[in-house]
Design a protein around this motif. Structure first.
Motif: not given
Length: 348
Positions: A232-241, A266-271, A295-297
């Motif tokens: 995981f590399n940050g982002g709140t939605g989509p998130v960065i991987v 970028y992947v969605s929070k659902e993914e 904490a976000f995770l």
């Protein structure tokens, strides 16, 4: 005498933007002449360079007539490699570092002249004013060499007599391929620098240290079960991987399997939630707080196996770059993936 460049092939294809410049690096292809030994193998080459020396680099040949005396580095990992080889006195300017330098080279980095900024490269005029005879950067198609952005192109630099070396990656899309960007990329760059600057013995020493650190991890994870891992590399939605290239190589070598395909950015929070990752690595960079990322995770993915088991670990992106700190990252990843391991993290 100044290095010269002789072309034999055309350059790589059109540039594609990286997600984060701070997590992108560059990979050289081909073999040096004289040829470098395979990583980890005993060196059979001469310990000194006979000039002129020709190396294959990014679909072209560069011929070095004498050890460069005015080197410019346009990416931090390249600067670190040059400093690790004791070449600080040959460096006239560097792109500003985007993270603290590793302890092993920090004192040598003191006083280096910055050109450009952490996220911006020096203009053509600024770079040429340094009168470099050797320029090393990441990704030769665009970025630091993009003439449309006011930077000096590879061809313009070569016309001044400077040699241009693409370290670790040649094209902007190479980062997705583990074949072109992997743990061994930094070793290839170190060996090539060793040949170019006539410090092959020192390059072999640094590579041997890296190989010893890697062997310790490989031995420790042998026979361990493969663990589903997300980076995981940050982002709140989509998130960065982080996936593909060196990231996949590090995770695989440490006994894991990246849950996302090599072309994922970028992947969605659902993914992300559906990945069923057993371990989540958090790739922080300067200015990014691990505690808030964790904490976000925990808040957004409470059902993820990694969150339920508390298996969230920080591995700064600087330590998964193709730099002299790459085995630091590899060891941290192995410790995170295999909770029963407690490998000593090597010094950077």
């Amino acid at each position: 005498m100044r290095p010269t460049v002789r072309h034999v092939l055309t350059g790589t294809g059109a540039a594609a933007a990286f997600l984060l410049l701070t997590t992108a690096c560059t990979a050289a292809d081909g073999e040096a002449t004289p040829a470098s030994s395979p990583p980890g193998a005993a060196s059979t080459r001469s310990t000194s360079t006979t000039y002129p020396v020709t190396l294959e680099n990014c679909g072209r040949q560069i011929t070095i007539d004498a050890p460069p005396e005015r080197a410019v580095s346009l990416w931090q990992s390249n600067t670190e490699a040059l400093l690790a080889l004791g070449l600080g006195d040959r460096i006239v300017a560097v792109q500003e570092n985007y993270a603290p330098y590793p302890e092993s080279v920090a004192s040598q980095a003191t006083g280096l002249k910055d050109v450009g900024s952490q996220m911006g490269f020096p203009s053509k005029e600024v770079l040429l004013s340094e009168k470099p005879d050797f320029v090393t950067g990441q990704v030769l198609d665009g970025f630091a060499f993009d003439a449309s952005q006011g930077y000096a192109s590879v061809e313009q630099l070569e016309r001044t007599g400077a040699a241009v070396y693409g370290a670790n990656l040649c094209g902007s899309t190479d980062s997705q391929s583990t074949e072109t960007w992997n743990i061994e990329s930094v070793e290839k760059t170190l060996r090539d620098y060793g040949t170019i600057f006539d410090v092959a013995d020192r390059a072999d020493e640094v590579v041997a240290e890296l190989e010893a650190d890697r062997s310790a991890v490989v031995s420790a994870v042998e026979g361990e079960p493969t663990v589903k891992t997300a980076y995981f590399n940050g982002g709140t939605g989509p998130v960065i991987v982080l996936a593909g290239g060196i990231y996949d190589d590090l995770i695989t070598t440490a006994g894991g399997e990246n849950v996302f395909p090599s072309d994922s950015v970028y992947v969605s929070k659902e993914e992300f939630a559906a990945s069923d990752a057993d371990v989540v690595l958090v790739g922080t960079f300067p200015g990014q707080d691990f505690a808030s990322q964790k904490a976000f995770l925990e808040e957004n993915f409470p059902d993820l196996p990694a969150v339920q088991a508390g298996r969230i670990a920080e591995v700064p992106t600087q330590e998964t770059d193709s730099s002299i700190s790459v085995m630091v990252g590899l060891t941290k990843i192995a410790n995170a993936i295999h909770s029963d391991l407690d490998l000593t993290v090597p010094s950077s």
